[in-house]
Design a protein around this motif. Structure first.
Motif, PDB file in Angstrom:
ATOM      1  N   LEU A 143       1.261   6.552  -6.910  1.00  0.00           N
ATOM      2  CA  LEU A 143       0.169   7.494  -7.206  1.00  0.00           C
ATOM      3  C   LEU A 143       0.632   8.939  -7.059  1.00  0.00           C
ATOM      4  O   LEU A 143       0.288   9.792  -7.880  1.00  0.00           O
ATOM      5  CB  LEU A 143      -1.024   7.232  -6.288  1.00  0.00           C
ATOM      6  N   GLU A 144       1.404   9.224  -6.031  1.00  0.00           N
ATOM      7  CA  GLU A 144       1.917  10.577  -5.855  1.00  0.00           C
ATOM      8  C   GLU A 144       2.830  10.975  -7.013  1.00  0.00           C
ATOM      9  O   GLU A 144       2.770  12.099  -7.509  1.00  0.00           O
ATOM     10  CB  GLU A 144       2.663  10.693  -4.520  1.00  0.00           C
ATOM     11  N   SER A 191       1.103   3.070 -14.803  1.00  0.00           N
ATOM     12  CA  SER A 191       0.631   2.585 -13.514  1.00  0.00           C
ATOM     13  C   SER A 191       0.062   1.169 -13.592  1.00  0.00           C
ATOM     14  O   SER A 191       0.200   0.407 -12.647  1.00  0.00           O
ATOM     15  CB  SER A 191      -0.424   3.529 -12.942  1.00  0.00           C
ATOM     16  N   ARG A 196       0.614  11.658  -9.989  1.00  0.00           N
ATOM     17  CA  ARG A 196      -0.073  12.949  -9.836  1.00  0.00           C
ATOM     18  C   ARG A 196       0.878  14.094 -10.168  1.00  0.00           C
ATOM     19  O   ARG A 196       0.492  15.063 -10.826  1.00  0.00           O
ATOM     20  CB  ARG A 196      -0.602  13.101  -8.409  1.00  0.00           C
ATOM     21  N   LEU A 213       0.829  -1.204   0.000  1.00  0.00           N
ATOM     22  CA  LEU A 213       0.000   0.000   0.000  1.00  0.00           C
ATOM     23  C   LEU A 213       0.862   1.252   0.000  1.00  0.00           C
ATOM     24  O   LEU A 213       0.594   2.208  -0.741  1.00  0.00           O
ATOM     25  CB  LEU A 213      -0.934  -0.006   1.214  1.00  0.00           C
ATOM     26  N   THR A 214       1.918   1.255   0.789  1.00  0.00           N
ATOM     27  CA  THR A 214       2.831   2.396   0.829  1.00  0.00           C
ATOM     28  C   THR A 214       3.486   2.602  -0.531  1.00  0.00           C
ATOM     29  O   THR A 214       3.605   3.740  -1.009  1.00  0.00           O
ATOM     30  CB  THR A 214       3.900   2.174   1.919  1.00  0.00           C
ATOM     31  N   HIS A 215       3.895   1.506  -1.154  1.00  0.00           N
ATOM     32  CA  HIS A 215       4.509   1.598  -2.486  1.00  0.00           C
ATOM     33  C   HIS A 215       3.504   2.144  -3.507  1.00  0.00           C
ATOM     34  O   HIS A 215       3.842   3.016  -4.318  1.00  0.00           O
ATOM     35  CB  HIS A 215       5.027   0.226  -2.906  1.00  0.00           C
ATOM     36  N   LEU A 216       2.280   1.634  -3.476  1.00  0.00           N
ATOM     37  CA  LEU A 216       1.250   2.124  -4.393  1.00  0.00           C
ATOM     38  C   LEU A 216       0.971   3.607  -4.163  1.00  0.00           C
ATOM     39  O   LEU A 216       0.771   4.367  -5.112  1.00  0.00           O
ATOM     40  CB  LEU A 216      -0.040   1.314  -4.234  1.00  0.00           C
ATOM     41  N   HIS A 217       0.974   4.012  -2.907  1.00  0.00           N
ATOM     42  CA  HIS A 217       0.744   5.421  -2.587  1.00  0.00           C
ATOM     43  C   HIS A 217       1.840   6.289  -3.204  1.00  0.00           C
ATOM     44  O   HIS A 217       1.549   7.338  -3.790  1.00  0.00           O
ATOM     45  CB  HIS A 217       0.687   5.612  -1.068  1.00  0.00           C
ATOM     46  N   SER A 218       3.086   5.842  -3.093  1.00  0.00           N
ATOM     47  CA  SER A 218       4.188   6.626  -3.671  1.00  0.00           C
ATOM     48  C   SER A 218       4.081   6.685  -5.194  1.00  0.00           C
ATOM     49  O   SER A 218       4.377   7.717  -5.805  1.00  0.00           O
ATOM     50  CB  SER A 218       5.544   6.069  -3.231  1.00  0.00           C
TER      51      SER A 218
END
Length: 98
Positions: A42-43, A79, A46, A35-40
């Motif tokens: 996505l950031e 992605s 963006r 989840l942390t990796h996916l969040h990074s």
């Protein structure tokens, strides 16, 4: 006729529960890393998207037209590849009873 099943020893049941909880904690830790990796990712996407839209608007081109033009060139979203790679390593939770 009634046959009685032997009831598991309380100690055995508690040991099984401890083992299951330990496995679940490991799975939760792996999911948190994913989840942390996916969040990074996505950031990062963006940020790239904002940069791309700023570049397009400074050229006077409409971001919508620019997107429509680039989609027709056969570019695959970065992605989706990354997401597929990440999800290949994720184990699903298992359900087992003692």
């Amino acid at each position: 006729m009634k046959t009685e099943e032997p009831t598991p020893n309380l100690g055995q049941t508690l040991e099984w529960l401890r083992k299951e909880l330990a496995e679940m904690q490991i799975q939760d830790q792996k999911l948190l890393v994913t989840l942390t990796h996916l969040h990074s990712i996505l950031e990062e996407l963006r940020s790239e998207s904002a940069h791309w839209e700023d570049a397009m608007s400074s050229r006077g081109a409409s971001p919508i037209r620019a997107r429509a033009g680039s989609e027709g060139q056969g570019h695959k979203p970065m992605s989706s590849r990354r997401l597929a790679q990440l999800l290949q390593g994720v184990d699903s939770r298992r359900s087992s009873l003692p």
